[in-house]
Design a protein around this motif. Structure first.
Motif, PDB file in Angstrom:
ATOM      1  N   ASN A  39      10.552   2.022  -9.394  1.00  0.00           N
ATOM      2  CA  ASN A  39      11.965   2.186  -9.060  1.00  0.00           C
ATOM      3  C   ASN A  39      12.208   1.729  -7.630  1.00  0.00           C
ATOM      4  OD1 ASN A  39      12.885   3.278 -11.485  1.00  0.00           O
ATOM      5  ND2 ASN A  39      12.184   5.318 -10.921  1.00  0.00           N
ATOM      6  N   TYR A  40      13.467   1.602  -7.278  1.00  0.00           N
ATOM      7  CA  TYR A  40      13.823   1.223  -5.911  1.00  0.00           C
ATOM      8  C   TYR A  40      13.304   2.268  -4.933  1.00  0.00           C
ATOM      9  CZ  TYR A  40      17.027  -2.099  -8.037  1.00  0.00           C
ATOM     10  OH  TYR A  40      17.553  -3.116  -8.762  1.00  0.00           O
ATOM     11  N   VAL A  41      12.916   1.809  -3.751  1.00  0.00           N
ATOM     12  CA  VAL A  41      12.424   2.728  -2.735  1.00  0.00           C
ATOM     13  C   VAL A  41      12.909   2.254  -1.365  1.00  0.00           C
ATOM     14  CG1 VAL A  41      10.245   1.497  -2.418  1.00  0.00           C
ATOM     15  CG2 VAL A  41      10.363   3.897  -1.837  1.00  0.00           C
ATOM     16  N   VAL A  42      13.247   3.213  -0.522  1.00  0.00           N
ATOM     17  CA  VAL A  42      13.587   2.933   0.866  1.00  0.00           C
ATOM     18  C   VAL A  42      12.599   3.729   1.704  1.00  0.00           C
ATOM     19  CG1 VAL A  42      15.317   3.158   2.673  1.00  0.00           C
ATOM     20  CG2 VAL A  42      16.019   2.581   0.348  1.00  0.00           C
ATOM     21  N   SER A  43      11.918   3.057   2.624  1.00  0.00           N
ATOM     22  CA  SER A  43      10.894   3.729   3.412  1.00  0.00           C
ATOM     23  C   SER A  43      10.775   3.087   4.777  1.00  0.00           C
ATOM     24  CB  SER A  43       9.542   3.642   2.697  1.00  0.00           C
ATOM     25  OG  SER A  43       8.529   4.228   3.473  1.00  0.00           O
ATOM     26  N   THR A  44      10.354   3.881   5.741  1.00  0.00           N
ATOM     27  CA  THR A  44      10.006   3.367   7.056  1.00  0.00           C
ATOM     28  C   THR A  44       8.544   2.946   7.004  1.00  0.00           C
ATOM     29  OG1 THR A  44      11.541   4.916   8.066  1.00  0.00           O
ATOM     30  CG2 THR A  44       9.886   3.930   9.499  1.00  0.00           C
ATOM     31  N   LEU A  45       8.241   1.772   7.525  1.00  0.00           N
ATOM     32  CA  LEU A  45       6.868   1.265   7.506  1.00  0.00           C
ATOM     33  C   LEU A  45       6.218   1.408   8.871  1.00  0.00           C
ATOM     34  CD1 LEU A  45       7.340  -2.021   5.451  1.00  0.00           C
ATOM     35  CD2 LEU A  45       6.645   0.234   4.631  1.00  0.00           C
ATOM     36  N   SER A  46       4.903   1.541   8.856  1.00  0.00           N
ATOM     37  CA  SER A  46       4.105   1.553  10.077  1.00  0.00           C
ATOM     38  C   SER A  46       3.535   0.163  10.300  1.00  0.00           C
ATOM     39  CB  SER A  46       2.942   2.532   9.941  1.00  0.00           C
ATOM     40  OG  SER A  46       3.385   3.808   9.684  1.00  0.00           O
ATOM     41  N   SER A  47       3.064  -0.076  11.491  1.00  0.00           N
ATOM     42  CA  SER A  47       2.391  -1.323  11.789  1.00  0.00           C
ATOM     43  C   SER A  47       0.941  -1.189  11.341  1.00  0.00           C
ATOM     44  CB  SER A  47       2.460  -1.604  13.292  1.00  0.00           C
ATOM     45  OG  SER A  47       1.743  -2.770  13.595  1.00  0.00           O
ATOM     46  N   SER A  48       0.615  -1.814  10.232  1.00  0.00           N
ATOM     47  CA  SER A  48      -0.729  -1.726   9.676  1.00  0.00           C
ATOM     48  C   SER A  48      -0.906  -2.813   8.624  1.00  0.00           C
ATOM     49  CB  SER A  48      -0.946  -0.336   9.066  1.00  0.00           C
ATOM     50  OG  SER A  48      -2.292  -0.191   8.679  1.00  0.00           O
ATOM     51  N   GLU A  49      -1.991  -2.737   7.911  1.00  0.00           N
ATOM     52  CA  GLU A  49      -2.365  -3.748   6.919  1.00  0.00           C
ATOM     53  C   GLU A  49      -1.553  -3.621   5.631  1.00  0.00           C
ATOM     54  OE1 GLU A  49      -6.678  -5.067   6.354  1.00  0.00           O
ATOM     55  OE2 GLU A  49      -6.379  -3.484   4.880  1.00  0.00           O
ATOM     56  N   ILE A  50      -1.185  -4.757   5.059  1.00  0.00           N
ATOM     57  CA  ILE A  50      -0.549  -4.826   3.747  1.00  0.00           C
ATOM     58  C   ILE A  50      -1.585  -5.376   2.785  1.00  0.00           C
ATOM     59  CG2 ILE A  50       1.222  -5.991   2.384  1.00  0.00           C
ATOM     60  CD1 ILE A  50       2.932  -6.088   4.914  1.00  0.00           C
ATOM     61  N   ARG A  51      -1.724  -4.749   1.630  1.00  0.00           N
ATOM     62  CA  ARG A  51      -2.657  -5.232   0.603  1.00  0.00           C
ATOM     63  C   ARG A  51      -1.878  -5.530  -0.663  1.00  0.00           C
ATOM     64  NH1 ARG A  51      -7.473  -0.783   0.825  1.00  0.00           N
ATOM     65  NH2 ARG A  51      -7.783  -0.873   3.062  1.00  0.00           N
ATOM     66  N   TYR A  52      -2.269  -6.592  -1.362  1.00  0.00           N
ATOM     67  CA  TYR A  52      -1.624  -6.898  -2.632  1.00  0.00           C
ATOM     68  C   TYR A  52      -2.618  -7.537  -3.583  1.00  0.00           C
ATOM     69  CZ  TYR A  52      -1.230 -11.731  -1.000  1.00  0.00           C
ATOM     70  OH  TYR A  52      -1.506 -12.990  -0.537  1.00  0.00           O
ATOM     71  N   ILE A  53      -2.277  -7.488  -4.863  1.00  0.00           N
ATOM     72  CA  ILE A  53      -3.056  -8.150  -5.894  1.00  0.00           C
ATOM     73  C   ILE A  53      -2.246  -9.368  -6.331  1.00  0.00           C
ATOM     74  CG2 ILE A  53      -4.130  -7.948  -8.182  1.00  0.00           C
ATOM     75  CD1 ILE A  53      -5.353  -6.035  -6.159  1.00  0.00           C
ATOM     76  N   SER A  54      -2.846 -10.549  -6.197  1.00  0.00           N
ATOM     77  CA  SER A  54      -2.145 -11.772  -6.563  1.00  0.00           C
ATOM     78  C   SER A  54      -2.019 -11.881  -8.085  1.00  0.00           C
ATOM     79  CB  SER A  54      -2.855 -12.995  -5.993  1.00  0.00           C
ATOM     80  OG  SER A  54      -4.098 -13.161  -6.632  1.00  0.00           O
ATOM     81  N   GLU A  55      -1.213 -12.803  -8.519  1.00  0.00           N
ATOM     82  CA  GLU A  55      -0.955 -13.012  -9.941  1.00  0.00           C
ATOM     83  C   GLU A  55      -2.245 -13.277 -10.729  1.00  0.00           C
ATOM     84  OE1 GLU A  55       2.418 -15.464 -12.383  1.00  0.00           O
ATOM     85  OE2 GLU A  55       1.574 -16.393 -10.599  1.00  0.00           O
ATOM     86  N   ASN A  56      -3.251 -13.888 -10.088  1.00  0.00           N
ATOM     87  CA  ASN A  56      -4.505 -14.183 -10.767  1.00  0.00           C
ATOM     88  C   ASN A  56      -5.546 -13.058 -10.610  1.00  0.00           C
ATOM     89  OD1 ASN A  56      -5.394 -14.516  -8.152  1.00  0.00           O
ATOM     90  ND2 ASN A  56      -5.821 -16.691  -8.322  1.00  0.00           N
ATOM     91  N   GLY A  57      -5.141 -11.892 -10.044  1.00  0.00           N
ATOM     92  CA  GLY A  57      -6.022 -10.733  -9.953  1.00  0.00           C
ATOM     93  C   GLY A  57      -6.830 -10.614  -8.683  1.00  0.00           C
ATOM     94  N   GLU A  58      -6.628 -11.511  -7.740  1.00  0.00           N
ATOM     95  CA  GLU A  58      -7.370 -11.489  -6.481  1.00  0.00           C
ATOM     96  C   GLU A  58      -6.710 -10.547  -5.475  1.00  0.00           C
ATOM     97  OE1 GLU A  58      -8.872 -14.768  -3.197  1.00  0.00           O
ATOM     98  OE2 GLU A  58      -7.851 -15.426  -4.998  1.00  0.00           O
ATOM     99  N   GLU A  59      -7.515  -9.666  -4.850  1.00  0.00           N
ATOM    100  CA  GLU A  59      -6.989  -8.768  -3.832  1.00  0.00           C
ATOM    101  C   GLU A  59      -6.928  -9.484  -2.492  1.00  0.00           C
ATOM    102  OE1 GLU A  59      -7.722  -4.472  -1.659  1.00  0.00           O
ATOM    103  OE2 GLU A  59      -8.847  -4.952  -3.466  1.00  0.00           O
ATOM    104  N   LYS A  60      -5.784  -9.377  -1.820  1.00  0.00           N
ATOM    105  CA  LYS A  60      -5.588 -10.013  -0.515  1.00  0.00           C
ATOM    106  C   LYS A  60      -5.110  -8.983   0.492  1.00  0.00           C
ATOM    107  CE  LYS A  60      -5.620 -14.495  -1.889  1.00  0.00           C
ATOM    108  NZ  LYS A  60      -5.899 -15.712  -1.233  1.00  0.00           N
ATOM    109  N   LYS A  61      -5.400  -9.239   1.778  1.00  0.00           N
ATOM    110  CA  LYS A  61      -4.937  -8.380   2.872  1.00  0.00           C
ATOM    111  C   LYS A  61      -4.151  -9.203   3.860  1.00  0.00           C
ATOM    112  CE  LYS A  61      -8.960  -5.453   2.507  1.00  0.00           C
ATOM    113  NZ  LYS A  61     -10.091  -4.868   3.176  1.00  0.00           N
TER     114      LYS A  61
END
Length: 61
Positions: A39-61
């Motif tokens: 669902n939609y979310v509103v949040s304050t972010l900290s200065s730190s690392e972002i991690r995601y999983i790409s469309e092909n399943g690879e984890e990136k930072k």
């Protein structure tokens, strides 16, 4: 599998553009993960690392 579109923009210039399946962001109260069925979310972010999983399943930072 549904994907999300991650766009990182800095001073009106697109710096990064990729399809992802989920992303973990550094929230002020701790990290949280967003998926394609989130669902939609509103949040304050900290200065730190972002991690995601790409469309092909690879984890990136």
């Amino acid at each position: 599998m549904k994907v999300l579109r991650l766009n990182i923009i800095y001073t009106n210039q697109k710096m990064y553009n990729v399809n992802i399946t989920n992303i973990t962001l550094p929230g002020k109260d701790g990290p949280f993960t967003i998926t394609s069925d989130h669902n939609y979310v509103v949040s304050t972010l900290s200065s730190s690392e972002i991690r995601y999983i790409s469309e092909n399943g690879e984890e990136k930072k």
